[in-house]
Design a protein around this motif. Structure first.
Motif, mmCIF file in Angstrom:
data_model
loop_
_atom_site.group_PDB
_atom_site.id
_atom_site.type_symbol
_atom_site.label_atom_id
_atom_site.label_comp_id
_atom_site.label_asym_id
_atom_site.label_seq_id
_atom_site.Cartn_x
_atom_site.Cartn_y
_atom_site.Cartn_z
ATOM 1 N N ARG A 22 -37.743 32.789 -38.127
ATOM 2 C CA ARG A 22 -38.591 33.664 -38.941
ATOM 3 C C ARG A 22 -37.925 34.989 -39.301
ATOM 4 N N GLY A 23 -36.658 35.142 -38.923
ATOM 5 C CA GLY A 23 -35.892 36.288 -39.394
ATOM 6 C C GLY A 23 -35.603 37.385 -38.393
ATOM 7 N N ALA A 24 -36.018 37.228 -37.166
ATOM 8 C CA ALA A 24 -35.693 38.244 -36.160
ATOM 9 C C ALA A 24 -34.202 38.199 -35.853
ATOM 10 N N HIS A 25 -33.645 39.343 -35.521
ATOM 11 C CA HIS A 25 -32.256 39.413 -35.082
ATOM 12 C C HIS A 25 -32.218 39.105 -33.592
ATOM 13 N N VAL A 26 -31.137 38.537 -33.128
ATOM 14 C CA VAL A 26 -31.028 38.138 -31.728
ATOM 15 C C VAL A 26 -31.200 39.327 -30.767
ATOM 16 N N ASN A 27 -30.936 40.549 -31.228
ATOM 17 C CA ASN A 27 -31.068 41.726 -30.369
ATOM 18 C C ASN A 27 -32.309 42.564 -30.658
ATOM 19 N N ASP A 28 -33.204 42.057 -31.497
ATOM 20 C CA ASP A 28 -34.470 42.767 -31.705
ATOM 21 C C ASP A 28 -35.248 42.792 -30.394
ATOM 22 N N LYS A 29 -36.079 43.823 -30.262
ATOM 23 C CA LYS A 29 -36.884 43.956 -29.051
ATOM 24 C C LYS A 29 -38.359 43.872 -29.385
ATOM 25 N N ASP A 30 -39.109 43.320 -28.467
ATOM 26 C CA ASP A 30 -40.552 43.221 -28.594
ATOM 27 C C ASP A 30 -41.146 44.631 -28.608
ATOM 28 N N GLY A 31 -42.047 44.874 -29.544
ATOM 29 C CA GLY A 31 -42.622 46.209 -29.699
ATOM 30 C C GLY A 31 -43.499 46.663 -28.548
ATOM 31 N N LEU A 32 -44.069 45.744 -27.807
ATOM 32 C CA LEU A 32 -44.944 46.111 -26.696
ATOM 33 C C LEU A 32 -44.182 46.222 -25.377
ATOM 34 N N THR A 33 -43.348 45.239 -25.082
ATOM 35 C CA THR A 33 -42.661 45.197 -23.785
ATOM 36 C C THR A 33 -41.271 45.816 -23.816
ATOM 37 N N ASP A 34 -40.690 45.979 -24.993
ATOM 38 C CA ASP A 34 -39.325 46.464 -25.176
ATOM 39 C C ASP A 34 -38.289 45.491 -24.610
ATOM 40 N N LEU A 35 -38.654 44.225 -24.509
ATOM 41 C CA LEU A 35 -37.723 43.206 -24.032
ATOM 42 C C LEU A 35 -37.084 42.484 -25.213
ATOM 43 N N SER A 36 -35.812 42.186 -25.083
ATOM 44 C CA SER A 36 -35.114 41.381 -26.080
ATOM 45 C C SER A 36 -35.306 39.897 -25.743
ATOM 46 N N LEU A 37 -34.863 39.046 -26.637
ATOM 47 C CA LEU A 37 -34.929 37.610 -26.366
ATOM 48 C C LEU A 37 -34.128 37.266 -25.110
ATOM 49 N N LEU A 38 -33.011 37.965 -24.902
ATOM 50 C CA LEU A 38 -32.196 37.707 -23.715
ATOM 51 C C LEU A 38 -32.938 38.107 -22.437
ATOM 52 N N HIS A 39 -33.689 39.206 -22.488
ATOM 53 C CA HIS A 39 -34.513 39.592 -21.336
ATOM 54 C C HIS A 39 -35.530 38.492 -21.013
ATOM 55 N N PHE A 40 -36.244 38.053 -22.043
ATOM 56 C CA PHE A 40 -37.245 37.001 -21.834
ATOM 57 C C PHE A 40 -36.604 35.740 -21.260
ATOM 58 N N ALA A 41 -35.470 35.350 -21.838
ATOM 59 C CA ALA A 41 -34.792 34.134 -21.380
ATOM 60 C C ALA A 41 -34.282 34.279 -19.952
ATOM 61 N N SER A 42 -33.832 35.472 -19.585
ATOM 62 C CA SER A 42 -33.245 35.693 -18.259
ATOM 63 C C SER A 42 -34.245 35.564 -17.124
ATOM 64 N N LYS A 43 -35.497 35.781 -17.420
ATOM 65 C CA LYS A 43 -36.507 35.644 -16.365
ATOM 66 C C LYS A 43 -37.270 34.321 -16.465
ATOM 67 N N ALA A 44 -36.958 33.532 -17.465
ATOM 68 C CA ALA A 44 -37.698 32.295 -17.703
ATOM 69 C C ALA A 44 -37.410 31.195 -16.688
ATOM 70 N N GLY A 45 -36.422 31.396 -15.839
ATOM 71 C CA GLY A 45 -36.108 30.385 -14.849
ATOM 72 C C GLY A 45 -36.731 30.642 -13.491
ATOM 73 N N ALA A 46 -37.665 31.569 -13.419
ATOM 74 C CA ALA A 46 -38.304 31.906 -12.146
ATOM 75 C C ALA A 46 -38.949 30.667 -11.530
ATOM 76 N N VAL A 47 -38.717 30.485 -10.247
ATOM 77 C CA VAL A 47 -39.255 29.334 -9.524
ATOM 78 C C VAL A 47 -40.779 29.333 -9.621
ATOM 79 N N GLY A 48 -41.330 28.164 -9.947
ATOM 80 C CA GLY A 48 -42.771 28.013 -10.047
ATOM 81 C C GLY A 48 -43.327 28.358 -11.414
ATOM 82 N N ILE A 49 -42.496 28.988 -12.243
ATOM 83 C CA ILE A 49 -42.940 29.378 -13.586
ATOM 84 C C ILE A 49 -42.126 28.652 -14.649
ATOM 85 N N GLY A 50 -40.824 28.629 -14.470
ATOM 86 C CA GLY A 50 -39.943 28.040 -15.472
ATOM 87 C C GLY A 50 -38.943 27.099 -14.843
#
Length: 159
Positions: A22-50
């Motif tokens: 949809r046109g986001a840049h890979v380093n854009d940050k979420d306006g509410l959390t200030d997390l980038s896609l890499l931040h989201f992906a880095s925590k997505a492997g948490a045991v019991g969640i991802g």
């Protein structure tokens, strides 16, 4: 992506692909959390969640697309490695350490100026701590309060 439930985290690759389509840049940050896609992906492997392997594959994809490992969240002063350690996603920790070893020396004010080992100790992230030590993280680095990583382990958790 903000939803911290297995149903969302399990589909983070699909969600990330759609955000980029949809046109986001890979380093854009979420306006509410200030997390980038890499931040989201880095925590997505948490045991019991991802899933660690899926999260590591997504992190690898984002790195190949030019995701910056230097970005820090404004609210937590944490980069992608810090998040991976905090959520004990050792597969992601390993990938990030291989990709950018300088990350091992970055600190977070959220953890009193501690490094990733401080975060691992404070969060009881044993698998991540082992991985950080494998990549020569500095166990002798004192945080801003003068504590070494092993000294920030929550009391009553280790005998």
């Amino acid at each position: 992506m903000r939803q911290w439930i297995p149903q969302t985290q399990g589909h983070l690759t699909l969600l990330t692909r759609e955000v980029l389509r949809r046109g986001a840049h890979v380093n854009d940050k979420d306006g509410l959390t200030d997390l980038s896609l890499l931040h989201f992906a880095s925590k997505a492997g948490a045991v019991g969640i991802g899933n660690g392997t899926t999260a590591a594959n997504l992190v690898n994809t984002l790195l190949n697309k030019g995701a910056s490992t230097d970005l820090k969240c404004h609210w937590t002063d944490m980069n992608a490695l810090h998040y991976a350690v905090f959520f004990d996603c050792a597969e992601v920790v390993e990938l990030l350490c291989e990709h950018n070893p300088v990350l091992l020396t970055t600190i977070s004010s959220q953890f009193d100026g501690g490094n990733s080992l401080h975060i691992a100790a404070a969060s009881l992230s044993l698998a991540s701590a082992k991985t950080l030590l494998k990549y020569k993280a500095d166990a002798g680095f004192a945080d801003a309060t003068g504590l070494l990583p092993h000294e920030v382990i929550p009391q009553g958790t280790v005998k």
